[in-house]
Write an enzyme that holds these catalytic residues in place. Structure first.
Site: not given
Ligand code: IVH
Length: 691
Positions: A41, A90, A120, A122, A124, A232, A297, A321, A415, A418, A433, A439
């Protein structure tokens, strides 16, 4: 209002500044540090005071004001922006062995054994670049093809976790922050629930939802989506601002006001990476956001320079992955859905189960062949997989758990929509169909496709509305859409007069289109956007396509496939089957009648210009090096030229792109030295398809 009304202009300006600083500080506490310091508030009161002062003194409004985060006027379209430093992708690895190979390559390149990485999650979501000049956010862009993306500044400004002004002190004059925009699982679920209630389209997963939310021309829509951001990386930093390690860079980014993921960790060598991978895998299902892996990295930035790049990805980082998630559940029933081309697709109705971050209650079974291959029966326990953004699939049957009363699945003879006979052509797995547009399901599918964004782009004519129009007998073919009146629409359920007028305006607006959109909208079997574009470029006029189809008609029945449709097959990538479908479509009197009605109603397009001057590569010079996997050099050259580009043999400053295939030669090194953009094969394909 309790606060004293400031008297002079000067006082107003000062008060505005105080309010802005305070509001941004609380934004930072709330959205970045997740640690609110004042009640909502109180925040709202400060916000309203600022809004009122700005309303009375509009000349004081700046883009950095917290009030501007609600989203401004819609854009007519996105403009494209060139990234000052390319946004890389990557490389992936899926096993311990592959990770070991990565680690060894780095050790060999550096001649050093003890290597630290920053690990880190990854995320999505969607990679974005945020450019700050003198500490102010001036541009935000999507990754696009890595070299050029779309300007989404107006949308990004609505994300409250992204600073409009940098905090702290020692930031460089010019800063390009890279990170991921994502939608937390909870926000995604809430948004989809609301959409489902309103009968609107639901998103398949948080990643698509994030992408869809950022690609809104109306920033006010983006402002209402639960989007978050983690930083990142950065683009190139000048020597003065560049820390020694990535780990220090992350802490700088935090100081400058960016959210950085708390799960980021500094780890030692291969073992450190593997432990981190295992740790996050355990946490994965409970994390508030979706991850599809982890990223390692190289921590020391100077070492990164030594290790270098391959094509569009750094050698100093890799994504590890996670496998797609699998769970078992019970198959309750199988229903057959009828698509726009009449194809019957068996859909598994499942006992709802949580997998890969969403609750799944349906999965595709593709077709009868797949059902037979799986040997699946209704009542079975089945293993379901959901990977990334694909539709969940049934992987296998748990045979030991088959109940006695499990039922065999049969293809219906008629079908389900229809009741017309279902037919299955020889050599085809799909059953269809036979009713065509009579339909209801096929008509509905065809109309949905016709009005969709990449086809005729008629906004406001959604799923529900089309269903009503069909049920009331107002629309029997795409051409009928252009005969609708506002009065007819206004009578329909949930249709206020205003929205009826809007739909009529959208229909009117769609009349001016392009030949490729029109061809795509017709929904000819196997003619997607690419083929539609190729047809439009090749023939340039619809009548020329119809003539070609008619000339080819007699050859459709020729015995050998390769003799089929000689004229249509002059179009790149149009093979005998696709050509036969095109020929069939344009020789069917009913289709020609619909096309004539559409043109009669005013649907029109400009004649397609010769490709050379307006191709996606018009005026660009490319150099090819190494071998490509999907096409020969000659084919690549032909496609580049058809897109208006030129292929030369040596790299110079005038070269726009170097395309590096497998085992590239010295041209790649030269390109890197001259700072020429390097593409891999996928990058070239993107450019060719991008117009
Ligand atoms: S670094 C040179 N860090 O992954 C490195 N990318 O396949 C540039 N992504 O386009 C990316 N988490 O959309 C980096 N912790 C992370 C990430 C990350 C997700 C995605 C990002 C990038 C794709 C590369």
């Amino acid at each position: 209002m309790t606060s004293k009304k400031p008297a002079s202009k000067n006082e107003v300006t000062q008060r505005v500044q105080v309010l802005r600083d305070e509001l941004e500080l609380h934004n930072h506490f709330y959205y970045v540090l997740d640690d609110p310091r004042i009640p909502d508030a109180d925040y709202d009161r400060l916000f309203r005071e600022l809004q009122e002062l700005e309303a009375a003194n509009p000349e004081l409004i700046t883009p950095e004001s917290p009030t501007q985060r609600v989203g401004g006027a819609p854009l007519p379209q996105f403009t494209s922006v060139r990234h000052a430093t390319p946004m890389l992708s990557l490389n992936n690895c899926f096993s311990e062995q592959e990770l070991e190979d990565f680690h060894r390559r780095i050790r060999d390149a550096l001649g050093i054994d003890a290597i630290e990485y920053v690990a880190e999650p990854k995320l999505d979501g969607l990679a974005v670049s945020l450019v700050y000049e003198s500490g102010k956010l001036v541009r935000a862009a999507t990754r696009g093809d890595g070299s050029e993306g779309e300007d989404i500044t107006a949308n990004i400004r609505t994300l409250r976790s992204i600073p409009l002004k940098l905090r702290g002190m020692d930031w460089p004059h010019s800063l390009d922050v890279r990170g991921e925009v994502y939608m937390p699982k909870a926000g995604f679920a809430r948004m989809n629930e609301e959409a489902a209630e309103k009968g609107e389209k639901v998103f398949v997963n948080p990643r698509n939802a994030a992408a869809g939310s950022l690609r809104q021309l109306d920033p006010r829509i983006t402002a209402n989506r639960p989007l978050q951001f983690y930083a990142y990386a950065t683009g190139l930093l000048d020597a003065k601002s560049r820390p020694d390690t990535h780990w220090e860079l992350l802490s700088k980014l935090r100081e400058w006001g960016f959210p950085v993921c708390d799960l980021d960790e500094r780890v030692e060598g291969l073992q450190g990476c593997l432990s981190y991978y295992a740790k996050l895998e355990k946490m994965r299902a409970k994390l508030p956001f979706e991850i599809d892996g982890v990223v390692y990295k190289l921590d020391r930035l100077a070492w990164r320079d030594e290790v270098g790049f391959v094509a569009r990805a750094p050698r100093w980082a890799i994504a590890h992955k996670y496998p797609a998630e699998e769970v078992s559940t019970r198959l309750l029933d199988v229903e057959f859905q009828v698509g726009r081309t009449g194809t019957l697709t068996p859909v598994a109705r499942l006992q709802p189960v949580f997998v890969g971050g969403v609750t799944v209650s349906n999965a595709t079974l593709h077709n009868m062949d797949e059902i037979n291959r799986l040997g699946v029966r209704i009542g079975d326990t089945v293993v379901v997989r959901r990977a990334g953004d694909v539709i969940p699939e049934v992987l296998k049957v748990v045979a030991e758990q088959r109940p006695k009363d499990a039922r065999t699945i049969h293809l219906p003879e008629t079908c389900p929509v229809c009741a017309s006979p279902v037919v299955q052509a020889e050599n085809e797995v799909a059953a269809r169909c036979s009713a065509g547009l009579t339909c209801r399901a096929q008509l509905h599918g065809a109309l949905m496709h016709f009005v969709s964004r990449r086809a005729m782009d008629i906004e406001g004519l959604g799923d529900k509305l089309l269903a009503q129009l069909i049920d009331q007998g107002l629309v029997r073919s795409p051409a009928d859409i252009y005969q609708l009146t506002a009065e007819q629409l206004a009578q329909l359920e949930r249709m206020a007069e205003k929205s009826a007028d809007n739909v009529i305006a959208a229909i009117e607006h769609s009349k001016q289109t392009s030949l490729e959109r029109f061809l795509y909208a017709l929904g000819i079997r196997d003619v997607g956007e690419t083929t539609a574009r190729d047809l439009a470029r090749h023939f340039r006029q619809l009548d020329a396509i119809v003539d070609a189809a008619q000339a080819d008609l007699h050859s459709v029945h020729a015995e050998k496939d390769k003799d089929r449709c000689p004229t249509l097959r002059e179009v790149p990538d149009v093979g005998p089957i696709v050509a036969a479908h095109i020929a069939q479509f344009f020789t069917e009197p009913q289709n020609l009648a619909v096309i004539a009605e559409l043109r009669q109603a005013g649907v029109h397009w400009p004649e397609v210009a010769m490709v050379k001057s307006d191709g996606p590569l018009a005026g660009k010079t490319l150099v090819l090096t190494g071998s490509l996997s999907g096409m020969s050099r000659d084919q690549a050259q032909a496609r580049i030229e058809a897109a208006g580009g030129k292929v030369t043999s040596s790299v110079s400053k005038k070269t726009d792109y170097v395309v590096a295939g497998e085992s590239p030669g010295s041209k790649l090194a030269k390109a890197e030295k001259l700072g020429v953009t390097v593409l891999d094969e996928a990058g070239l394909m993107e450019l060719l398809e991008h117009s």
